[in-house]
Design an enzyme around this catalytic site. Structure first.
Site, PDB file in Angstrom:
ATOM      1  N   CYS A  11     -13.144   0.148 -29.673  1.00  0.00           N
ATOM      2  CA  CYS A  11     -14.546   0.467 -29.952  1.00  0.00           C
ATOM      3  C   CYS A  11     -15.296   0.500 -28.620  1.00  0.00           C
ATOM      4  CB  CYS A  11     -15.130  -0.583 -30.894  1.00  0.00           C
ATOM      5  SG  CYS A  11     -16.768  -0.172 -31.490  1.00  0.00           S
ATOM      6  N   ARG A  56      -5.834   1.143 -15.862  1.00  0.00           N
ATOM      7  CA  ARG A  56      -6.001   1.909 -14.622  1.00  0.00           C
ATOM      8  C   ARG A  56      -6.883   3.158 -14.777  1.00  0.00           C
ATOM      9  NH1 ARG A  56      -2.334   4.157 -11.976  1.00  0.00           N
ATOM     10  NH2 ARG A  56      -2.963   3.558  -9.864  1.00  0.00           N
ATOM     11  N   GLY A  58       0.768  -1.227   0.000  1.00  0.00           N
ATOM     12  CA  GLY A  58       0.000   0.000   0.000  1.00  0.00           C
ATOM     13  C   GLY A  58       0.800   1.279   0.000  1.00  0.00           C
ATOM     14  N   PRO A  76       5.508  -4.852  -0.773  1.00  0.00           N
ATOM     15  CA  PRO A  76       5.203  -3.845  -1.793  1.00  0.00           C
ATOM     16  C   PRO A  76       4.967  -4.479  -3.158  1.00  0.00           C
ATOM     17  CG  PRO A  76       7.567  -3.985  -1.484  1.00  0.00           C
ATOM     18  CD  PRO A  76       6.939  -4.933  -0.481  1.00  0.00           C
TER      19      PRO A  76
END
Length: 430
Positions: free
Chosen positions: A349, A309, A229, A271
Site C-alpha cells: 500500500c 533498490r 565499489g 567487495p
C-alpha cells in the site's frame, strides 16, 4: 557487456517452477557457482574480504569462508553472524584478521562485542579512536579515510567527499594519529572506499590518495585496503572493471610504499556487491494484471519490502518471465511470446512500490513477454542489498532464501510465519 533473457525456465539447471512449488514465493535464489567464480576473479589480491552487509545469510558467509574469503562486519549482529558461520574472531599473529569491524561509530553493543571477542577495528571517526583507546590501550587499529572525493552509481551510494558521513576526513589524519598515540594505539592499516558502482578512472584516484596518506602514517602500516565499489552488470551497456589492470595499479602503489617502509604490505580488497549480486534472483508470482490508461501493470507478490533498490536508487534489475502457471503440471510449449511495454509493481500500500522506476521515483516500463496471472516473474542480479534490506512493511513476512549448489536447491532461510511477525510484541496490562 551482457544481455539478459526475457524468459527463463531454470537457474543453474534447477527448474524455477519446481523451486516455487517447493518453497513458495517470493523466494530469493542464489547460485553458489557464480559466487565462487567471482571470488576466483579476485585471486590476485592478497586478501579478499567480503562486505557481508550485501548478503549476510550465514550459509553465504560459510560458502565464501570455505573459498578463502575473510569478512567485514559493520555491527554487533554482523560479528555474531560471522562467528556463527565459522569465522574465528582473530587469526594467528601476523596473519590477516578473519573479522574486521568497520564503522563510523561504536554503539554500546558493538563495542562490547569487539572487546569480548578481540575483534580488529577499522575506525571511521576520531570519536571511535577515543572510545576504543580508552578501553583497549595498546591495540592495533585500521583507519578508514575519506579522501575528499567519491563516486557511485547513485549519490546515495557515494561514500567519499564532504557530503558523505563515512570515514575520517583526510585533513584530520594527523589529529587522529595524535589521538592514537595518546592511547598507545598502533595504526597498522589504512582503508579507502569512495562508493559503489564506480569506474576504473575514479578507482585509480584512490591509489594516489592512499600513497600520500600511507606516507603520513608511516612504517607502522602493515595492510592497505582498496575498499570495494567494483561495478556489476545490471543492463546492456554496463561494463566490468578490468580486474588485472586494477590489481596492477594497486600492486604498483603497494610496491612503492614497501620500498619506502622497508617491509611487506598486505593488499586487501573488500567487495560486497561484486561477489553476490549476479548470483541472486528474486522469484515472484504475478497475481494481477491491470490496465491503467496506457500502462499495463504486472503486480507481483513481492514488493519493495523484499527488494528496495529500485525505490531507493532507481536501480535497474533485469526481469524475465517463467512460462506456465504453477498449477499446471506440464511444461508449456517453447513458443516465442509477443513483447509489450510493462510496468512491474508489488502488493504494498505505497505508490512507490514499483520495480520499473528511475531514480527520483519516475515510473518507467520494460519490454517483457505478454504473461498471465499465475506465471512467475524473476528479478535478476538481486543477490546484493536484496534480502539484506528486507523489511516487514505492511506486515509482510520476510522471504525464503534458497542456495543452489551442485544442481540441488537447499533452503537456507525459512519464510517467516505470522507468529514471527508479532514475536516480541507485548500488549501491556493497563
Amino acid at each position: 557487456m551482457s544481455t539478459f533473457p526475457v524468459t527463463r525456465s531454470e537457474i543453474a539447471g534447477v527448474s524455477l517452477r519446481d523451486i516455487a512449488r517447493r518453497f513458495g514465493t517470493p523466494t530469493y535464489v542464489y547460485d553458489a557457482a557464480v559466487i565462487e567464480q567471482k571470488i576466483a576473479d579476485l585471486k590476485a589480491f592478497d586478501v579478499v574480504r567480503f562486505a557481508q552487509k550485501a548478503c549476510s545469510n550465514i550459509a553465504i558467509l560459510d560458502l565464501v569462508r570455505r573459498n578463502g574469503v575473510l569478512v567485514d562486519a559493520v555491527s554487533a549482529g554482523e560479528i555474531h553472524r560471522a562467528l556463527a558461520a565459522g569465522y574465528k574472531p582473530h587469526g594467528e599473529p601476523g596473519a590477516p584478521h578473519p573479522i574486521v569491524y568497520t564503522a563510523d561509530i561504536f554503539d554500546r553493543e558493538a563495542l562490547a562485542m569487539v572487546l569480548k571477542h578481540d575483534i580488529h577495528v577499522n575506525c571511521g571517526s576520531p570519536d571511535m579512536l577515543h572510545q576504543y583507546g580508552s578501553v583497549k590501550p595498546g591495540a592495533n587499529v585500521t583507519l578508514r579515510i575519506n579522501p575528499g572525493f567519491g563516486h557511485g552509481h547513485s549519490q546515495k551510494t557515494n561514500t567519499g567527499g564532504e557530503q558523505s558521513k563515512h570515514g575520517i576526513w583526510h585533513e584530520q589524519l594527523d589529529d587522529c594519529l595524535r589521538i592514537a598515540d595518546r592511547h598507545g594505539l598502533s595504526v597498522t592499516g589504512l582503508h579507502l572506499h569512495i562508493g559503489s558502482g564506480t569506474d576504473l578512472e575514479h578507482l585509480s584516484q584512490v591509489c594516489g590518495a592512499m600513497e600520500k596518506l600511507a606516507v603520513q602514517v608511516g612504517r607502522t602500516l602493515t595492510t592497505i585496503s582498496a575498499g570495494g565499489g567494483l561495478p556489476t552488470i545490471y543492463k546492456a551497456g554496463d561494463t566490468y572493471v578490468d580486474i588485472a589492470k586494477y590489481h596492477t595499479m594497486w600492486n604498483d602503489s603497494r610496491k612503492r610504499l614497501e620500498a619506502q617502509f622497508g617491509h611487506k604490505l598486505t593488499l586487501e580488497l573488500e567487495p560486497g556487491r561484486y561477489l553476490v549480486a549476479e548470483s541472486g534472483y528474486l522469484v515472484a508470482e504475478i497475481r494481477a494484471i491491470k490496465q491503467m490508461g496506457k500502462n499495463t501493470f504486472y503486480l507481483l507478490d513481492a514488493g519493495f519490502n523484499n527488494l528496495a533498490r529500485p525505490i531507493l536508487y532507481g536501480s535497474h534489475h533485469p526481469m524475465s518471465i517463467v512460462p506456465g502457471p504453477l498449477d499446471e503440471k506440464t511444461d508449456p510449449s517453447g513458443a516465442e511470446r509477443e513483447l509489450a511495454e510493462i510496468v512491474v509493481g508489488g502488493p504494498l500500500c505505497e505508490s512507490g512500490d514499483i520495480f520499473t522506476q528511475a531514480e527520483g521515483g519516475f515510473v518507467t516500463s520494460r519490454k517483457l513477454p505478454v504473461a498471465q496471472v499465475g506465471e512467475l516473474l524473476v528479478l535478476e542480479c538481486a543477490g546484493a542489498y536484496g534480502f539484506a534490506m528486507g523489511s516487514n512493511y505492511n506486515s509482510k513476512p520476510l522471504a525464503a532464501e534458497v542456495l543452489l549448489k551442485n544442481g540441488k536447491p537447499h533452503l537456507i532461510r525459512a519464510r517467516q510465519t505470522p507468529e514471527d511477525l508479532t514475536r516480541g510484541e507485548v500488549i501491556p496490562t493497563l
